[in-house]
Design an enzyme around this catalytic site. Structure first.
Site, PDB file in Angstrom:
ATOM      1  N   TYR A   1     -12.485  -3.096  11.293  1.00  0.00           N
ATOM      2  CA  TYR A   1     -11.169  -2.524  11.360  1.00  0.00           C
ATOM      3  C   TYR A   1     -10.434  -2.471  12.695  1.00  0.00           C
ATOM      4  O   TYR A   1      -9.287  -2.926  12.740  1.00  0.00           O
ATOM      5  CB  TYR A   1     -11.425  -0.941  10.967  1.00  0.00           C
ATOM      6  CG  TYR A   1      -9.961  -0.350  10.708  1.00  0.00           C
ATOM      7  CD1 TYR A   1      -9.124  -0.627   9.471  1.00  0.00           C
ATOM      8  CD2 TYR A   1      -9.438   0.614  11.444  1.00  0.00           C
ATOM      9  CE1 TYR A   1      -8.207   0.021   9.196  1.00  0.00           C
ATOM     10  CE2 TYR A   1      -8.362   1.299  11.082  1.00  0.00           C
ATOM     11  CZ  TYR A   1      -7.624   1.110   9.898  1.00  0.00           C
ATOM     12  OH  TYR A   1      -6.360   1.791   9.480  1.00  0.00           O
TER      13      TYR A   1
ATOM     14  N   VAL B   1      -2.831  -7.273  -1.733  1.00  0.00           N
ATOM     15  CA  VAL B   1      -2.297  -8.335  -0.740  1.00  0.00           C
ATOM     16  C   VAL B   1      -3.448  -9.225   0.006  1.00  0.00           C
ATOM     17  O   VAL B   1      -2.843 -10.186   0.542  1.00  0.00           O
ATOM     18  CB  VAL B   1      -2.052  -7.311   0.474  1.00  0.00           C
ATOM     19  CG1 VAL B   1      -0.688  -6.463   0.094  1.00  0.00           C
ATOM     20  CG2 VAL B   1      -3.111  -6.399   1.056  1.00  0.00           C
TER      21      VAL B   1
ATOM     22  N   ALA C   1     -11.145  -5.055  14.949  1.00  0.00           N
ATOM     23  CA  ALA C   1     -10.651  -6.543  14.906  1.00  0.00           C
ATOM     24  C   ALA C   1      -9.387  -6.759  14.106  1.00  0.00           C
ATOM     25  O   ALA C   1      -8.533  -7.370  14.763  1.00  0.00           O
ATOM     26  CB  ALA C   1     -11.793  -7.240  14.350  1.00  0.00           C
TER      27      ALA C   1
ATOM     28  N   ASN D   1       1.649  -2.225   5.363  1.00  0.00           N
ATOM     29  CA  ASN D   1       0.988  -1.005   5.577  1.00  0.00           C
ATOM     30  C   ASN D   1      -0.545  -1.001   4.758  1.00  0.00           C
ATOM     31  O   ASN D   1      -1.419  -0.326   5.184  1.00  0.00           O
ATOM     32  CB  ASN D   1       1.708   0.143   4.969  1.00  0.00           C
ATOM     33  CG  ASN D   1       0.894   1.458   4.816  1.00  0.00           C
ATOM     34  OD1 ASN D   1       0.576   2.266   5.595  1.00  0.00           O
ATOM     35  ND2 ASN D   1       0.599   1.700   3.470  1.00  0.00           N
TER      36      ASN D   1
ATOM     37  N   SER E   1       1.610   3.380  -2.310  1.00  0.00           N
ATOM     38  CA  SER E   1       1.286   4.397  -3.337  1.00  0.00           C
ATOM     39  C   SER E   1       1.015   5.751  -2.770  1.00  0.00           C
ATOM     40  O   SER E   1       1.278   7.048  -3.360  1.00  0.00           O
ATOM     41  CB  SER E   1       0.429   4.014  -4.551  1.00  0.00           C
ATOM     42  OG  SER E   1      -0.787   3.785  -3.954  1.00  0.00           O
ATOM     43  N   ARG E   2       0.167   5.736  -1.496  1.00  0.00           N
ATOM     44  CA  ARG E   2      -0.643   7.143  -1.144  1.00  0.00           C
ATOM     45  C   ARG E   2      -0.423   6.954   0.403  1.00  0.00           C
ATOM     46  O   ARG E   2      -0.036   6.205   1.097  1.00  0.00           O
ATOM     47  CB  ARG E   2      -2.043   6.963  -1.590  1.00  0.00           C
ATOM     48  CG  ARG E   2      -2.309   7.109  -3.037  1.00  0.00           C
ATOM     49  CD  ARG E   2      -3.838   7.212  -3.515  1.00  0.00           C
ATOM     50  NE  ARG E   2      -4.277   5.739  -3.024  1.00  0.00           N
ATOM     51  CZ  ARG E   2      -5.750   5.842  -2.980  1.00  0.00           C
ATOM     52  NH1 ARG E   2      -6.402   6.503  -3.398  1.00  0.00           N
ATOM     53  NH2 ARG E   2      -6.321   4.569  -2.630  1.00  0.00           N
TER      54      ARG E   2
ATOM     55  N   GLY F   1       0.838  -1.039   0.073  1.00  0.00           N
ATOM     56  CA  GLY F   1       0.104   0.237  -0.051  1.00  0.00           C
ATOM     57  C   GLY F   1       0.742   1.225  -0.056  1.00  0.00           C
ATOM     58  O   GLY F   1       0.574   2.352   0.773  1.00  0.00           O
TER      59      GLY F   1
ATOM     60  N   ILE G   1      -4.536  10.597  11.148  1.00  0.00           N
ATOM     61  CA  ILE G   1      -3.430  10.961  10.560  1.00  0.00           C
ATOM     62  C   ILE G   1      -4.121  11.832   9.029  1.00  0.00           C
ATOM     63  O   ILE G   1      -4.928  11.136   8.472  1.00  0.00           O
ATOM     64  CB  ILE G   1      -2.619   9.896  10.087  1.00  0.00           C
ATOM     65  CG1 ILE G   1      -1.922   9.117  11.345  1.00  0.00           C
ATOM     66  CG2 ILE G   1      -1.447  10.533   9.116  1.00  0.00           C
ATOM     67  CD1 ILE G   1      -1.187  10.011  12.105  1.00  0.00           C
TER      68      ILE G   1
ATOM     69  N   SER H   1      -3.290   0.636  14.375  1.00  0.00           N
ATOM     70  CA  SER H   1      -4.221   1.734  14.400  1.00  0.00           C
ATOM     71  C   SER H   1      -4.339   1.690  15.741  1.00  0.00           C
ATOM     72  O   SER H   1      -4.588   0.701  16.618  1.00  0.00           O
ATOM     73  CB  SER H   1      -5.442   1.481  13.432  1.00  0.00           C
ATOM     74  OG  SER H   1      -6.204   2.356  13.854  1.00  0.00           O
TER      75      SER H   1
END
Length: 243
Positions: A154, A61, A156, A89, A10-11, A8, A187, A141
Site C-alpha cells: 500500500y 478501476v 508503494a 479515490n 460508494s463508501r 470508489g 480516517i 495516504s
C-alpha cells in the site's frame, strides 16, 4: 453538462467527497463503484438530497479494458457531457509483513491504487487538454508519504501515486489543469474499522481519528477556482503524524 467523476465513490472517503462536491459545486456527480451497488445508490440519494444531479457507473478501476469500455459507452450516451474533475479515490489494502506477502496481495493493491489512476486519468487526459481546463485529485495516504510497517504494498502504491501527481502536474499546468494529492492519515471508514482505534489514537498528536468529511472538504477546495494556483501539491490530513 460538466461532471466530476469519483472512483470508489460508494463508501467511506469516496462517498463523503461525492456528497461534499454536490454541496459545494454545480457538477453532475458520477459515482464509480466496483461491487457495492446498494452503497453507490445510497450515495447518489445523498447527492440528490443536496439538490444536485448524479449517476452511478460500475467498473473495476484496475481493469483497463473494463474502464475503457464503460467510459466509452458513458461518453457515447452523454455526447454533451464533459468530465472536468477526476478524483482517483479507489484503493484497497491487503496488509501483512512483506516477507510473507503473496504476489497476489502485492499486485492487487498496486493495480487498484496506481494502475487505477492510470486507467481512469489516461482515458480523460487528452479531453482535458483540449478543453484547457481540469482538476485531478489523487487520494494518496500517510503510508505513501512516511511508509507504514505491514503495508509495504500500500505504501508503494500510494508513494508512486504521489510521484505521478508531481510529474503529471508539470506536464499539464500550461493548460489550466491542476493535479494534486491528499494524503489522509487514520480516517474513520470501512478500511480502518478493523483497527484498534483506542490504541492507535495515542500515536496521533490530535488524539483522534479523522472523519471522511474532513478529507472531502480539502478535495472540494482543490477542485474549486480558489485553488487555481496550487498544483503538484500533497496535502497531508493526518492530525499531526509526520515522522
Amino acid at each position: 453538462m460538466k461532471c466530476a467523476l469519483i472512483t470508489g465513490g460508494s463508501r467511506g472517503i469516496g462517498s463523503a467527497i461525492c456528497i461534499q462536491l454536490a454541496k459545494d459545486t454545480n457538477y453532475h456527480i458520477i459515482i464509480n463503484y466496483n461491487s457495492n451497488q446498494t452503497a453507490a445508490l445510497e450515495t447518489l440519494k445523498a447527492v440528490e438530497a443536496e439538490g444536485n444531479t448524479g449517476e452511478i457507473i460500475q467498473f473495476n478501476v484496475s481493469d483497463n479494458e473494463n474502464v475503457t469500455s464503460q467510459l466509452n459507452t458513458w461518453q457515447e450516451n452523454n455526447p454533451d457531457a464533459t468530465v472536468e474533475v477526476i478524483v482517483n479515490n479507489a484503493g484497497i489494502t491487503k496488509d501483512g509483513l512483506f516477507m510473507w506477502m503473496p504476489k497476489e496481495d502485492w499486485d492487487n493493491v498496486i493495480n487498484t491504487s496506481l494502475n487505477g489512476f492510470y486507467n481512469v486519468t489516461n482515458f480523460f487526459i487528452q479531453k482535458l487538454l483540449r478543453n484547457r481546463y481540469g482538476r485531478i485529485v489523487n487520494i494518496a495516504s500517510v503510508s505513501g508519504v512516511k511508509g507504514t510497517a505491514g503495508q509495504t504494498n500500500y505504501s508503494a502504491a500510494k508513494g508512486a501515486l504521489v510521484g505521478a501527481t508531481k510529474a503529471l502536474a508539470q506536464e499539464v499546468a500550461k493548460r489550466k489543469i491542476t493535479v494534486n494529492a491528499v494524503a489522509p492519515g487514520f480516517i474513520q471508514s470501512d478500511m480502518t474499522a478493523e483497527l484498534d482505534e483506542k490504541e492507535l489514537k495515542g500515536m496521533i498528536p490530535m488524539n483522534r481519528f479523522g472523519t471522511p468529511e474532513e478529507v472531502a472538504h480539502t478535495v472540494s477546495f482543490l477542485v474549486s477556482d480558489k485553488a487555481s494556483y496550487i498544483t503538484g501539491e500533497v496535502i497531508n490530513i493526518n492530525g499531526g503524524i509526520y515522522s
